[in-house]
Scaffold this active site. Structure first.
Site, PDB file in Angstrom:
ATOM      1  CB  THR A 171       3.179  -1.561   2.532  1.00 40.88           C
ATOM      2  OG1 THR A 171       2.559  -2.727   2.015  1.00 40.88           O
ATOM      3  CG2 THR A 171       3.655  -0.691   1.401  1.00 40.88           C
ATOM      4  NE  ARG A 199      -3.741  -7.595  -3.877  1.00 44.19           N
ATOM      5  CZ  ARG A 199      -3.132  -6.662  -3.156  1.00 44.19           C
ATOM      6  NH1 ARG A 199      -1.835  -6.716  -2.964  1.00 44.19           N
ATOM      7  NH2 ARG A 199      -3.813  -5.678  -2.628  1.00 44.19           N
ATOM      8  N   GLY A 201      -0.878  -5.449  -6.043  1.00 49.32           N
ATOM      9  CA  GLY A 201      -1.519  -4.343  -5.325  1.00 49.32           C
ATOM     10  C   GLY A 201      -1.216  -3.000  -5.961  1.00 49.32           C
ATOM     11  CG  ASP A 202      -1.653   0.350  -3.368  1.00 48.68           C
ATOM     12  OD1 ASP A 202      -1.563  -0.773  -2.817  1.00 48.68           O
ATOM     13  OD2 ASP A 202      -1.406   1.416  -2.775  1.00 48.68           O
ATOM     14  CB  THR A 222       0.669   1.973   3.417  1.00 47.88           C
ATOM     15  OG1 THR A 222       0.285   0.772   4.102  1.00 47.88           O
ATOM     16  CG2 THR A 222       0.498   3.149   4.361  1.00 47.88           C
ATOM     17  N   GLY A 223      -2.145   0.687   2.330  1.00 48.05           N
ATOM     18  CA  GLY A 223      -3.554   0.442   2.643  1.00 48.05           C
ATOM     19  C   GLY A 223      -4.113  -0.652   1.770  1.00 48.05           C
ATOM     20  N   GLY A 225      -4.975  -2.208  -1.112  1.00 45.95           N
ATOM     21  CA  GLY A 225      -4.503  -1.907  -2.456  1.00 45.95           C
ATOM     22  C   GLY A 225      -5.569  -1.821  -3.529  1.00 45.95           C
TER      23      GLY A 225
HETATM   24  N1  ASP Z   1      -1.033  -1.493  -0.319  1.00 46.46           N
HETATM   25  C1  ASP Z   1      -0.455  -2.799  -0.145  1.00 46.46           C
HETATM   26  C2  ASP Z   1      -1.101  -3.781  -1.096  1.00 46.46           C
HETATM   27  O1  ASP Z   1      -2.303  -3.723  -1.271  1.00 46.46           O
HETATM   28  C3  ASP Z   1      -0.588  -3.337   1.230  1.00 46.46           C
HETATM   29  C4  ASP Z   1      -0.113  -2.444   2.347  1.00 46.46           C
HETATM   30  O2  ASP Z   1      -0.119  -1.234   2.236  1.00 46.46           O
HETATM   31  O3  ASP Z   1       0.299  -2.995   3.371  1.00 46.46           O
HETATM   32  O4  ASP Z   1      -0.413  -4.626  -1.614  1.00 46.46           O
END
Ligand code: ASP
Length: 305
Positions: A171, A199, A201-202, A222-223, A225
């Site tokens: 991301t 789905r 994400g965050d 990033t992480g 989500g």
């Molecule tokens: N945070 C992102 C999600 O959950 C994924 C990522 O950070 O790579 O969609």
């Protein structure tokens, strides 16, 4: 100006030196493009959009062109942008075929009375602005296709950057503070490999993966989500500064190294405040990241050290 290209299992030695150079070159280019705008007196908002656009166009990162595959074998992208001066925000999710999702998020912010558009409706809005759609081939990436093949018949979904082997991760996001002390944040992602049922994400959720407020900070996360949504991570950093009087560095570290870990999440964030202080904590092995300040400090990093 600070940017990220995703956090995850980024361990030294798992990537070839050539690949590492490619990532660093892409991060450098995105950083310089954003920084040039700030240097010429441009807005933080323009700087973060420009840097994220560059990373979206690179197949190296899980955003725009390099987006991961959903369980249906498609690409569904999410993005958000926020202006810390006005608290205006735009967000978009579940879109396909759009080259630069973060720019569509900005168009939602500037051209509609809404903040968040998703799926069909967001695509109809893009069409009304004459957005040209890219074909699925534009988004196809062999490595990401294989990542999906490995888990597509399971209920697993995974962070693009969680495989313990050479991979294309991340991301993307950017935060910036301009000459007027205005700050902004932008985030863009393809989400998690094998994600199902629409789905989200965050990343596109204001307050979870992306937030900006001149009073406190601009944050891009990033992480994993699901945990970043439950932890309302980006806004939590802002709240710790506003209500507890923490510095940017203290607040960002408290959230990533304590609160997110406590609920089982992993990842990182980049943040800036209106004095130009920066923070880039992550609780994973690595995070693609880069920053440049007006005092001439510049760094591009991948691993922990
Ligand atoms: N945070 C992102 C999600 O959950 C994924 C990522 O950070 O790579 O969609």
């Amino acid at each position: 100006m600070v940017i990220h290209g995703g956090a995850g299992t980024l361990v030294k030695g798992l990537m070839t030196p050539e690949k590492e150079e490619q990532y660093k070159a892409a991060l450098n280019e995105a950083l310089e493009k954003g920084y040039a705008i700030l240097e010429n007196g441009g807005s933080a908002l323009d700087a973060v959009e420009t840097a994220v656009n560059y990373l979206e166009d690179s197949p190296l990162f899980n955003a725009g062109r390099g987006s991961v595959f959903t369980n249906d074998g498609t690409h569904e992208m999410d993005a958000a942008i926020m202006d810390g001066k006005t608290l205006d925000a735009g967000a978009v999710s579940l879109i396909s075929g759009i080259k630069n999702p973060v720019s569509l998020a900005r168009a939602i912010m500037e051209k509609t009375d809404h903040v968040f558009l998703a799926g069909d409706g967001a695509m109809r809005f893009a069409k009304s602005l004459d957005y040209k759609l890219e074909t699925p081939e534009y988004f196809y990436d062999e490595h990401r296709y294989q990542q999906w093949q490995n888990i597509k018949d399971s209920d697993k979904f995974q962070l693009d950057h969680s495989l313990k082997k050479e991979g294309k991760f991340g991301t993307v996001g950017a935060v910036a503070c301009d000459k007027n002390g205005n700050i902004a944040a932008a985030t863009s992602t393809g989400g998690m490999t094998n994600k199902k049922w629409g789905r989200i994400g965050d990343s596109p959720m204001i307050g979870a993966g992306n937030y900006a407020n001149n009073k406190t900070c601009a944050v891009s996360c990033t992480g994993s989500g699901e945990f970043f949504i439950r932890g309302v991570v980006a806004y939590d950093v802002s709240c710790l500064m506003e209500y507890k009087g923490m510095t940017l560095e203290e607040a960002a570290s408290e959230v990533i190294n304590k609160r997110v870990l406590e609920i089982g999440g992993d990842g990182g964030l980049i943040a800036v405040d209106s004095d130009g202080n920066i923070a880039m904590p992550f609780n994973t092995e690595g995070m693609y990241r880069a920053f440049k300040t007006s005092e001439g400090k510049k760094e591009i990093g991948i691993y922990k050290d």
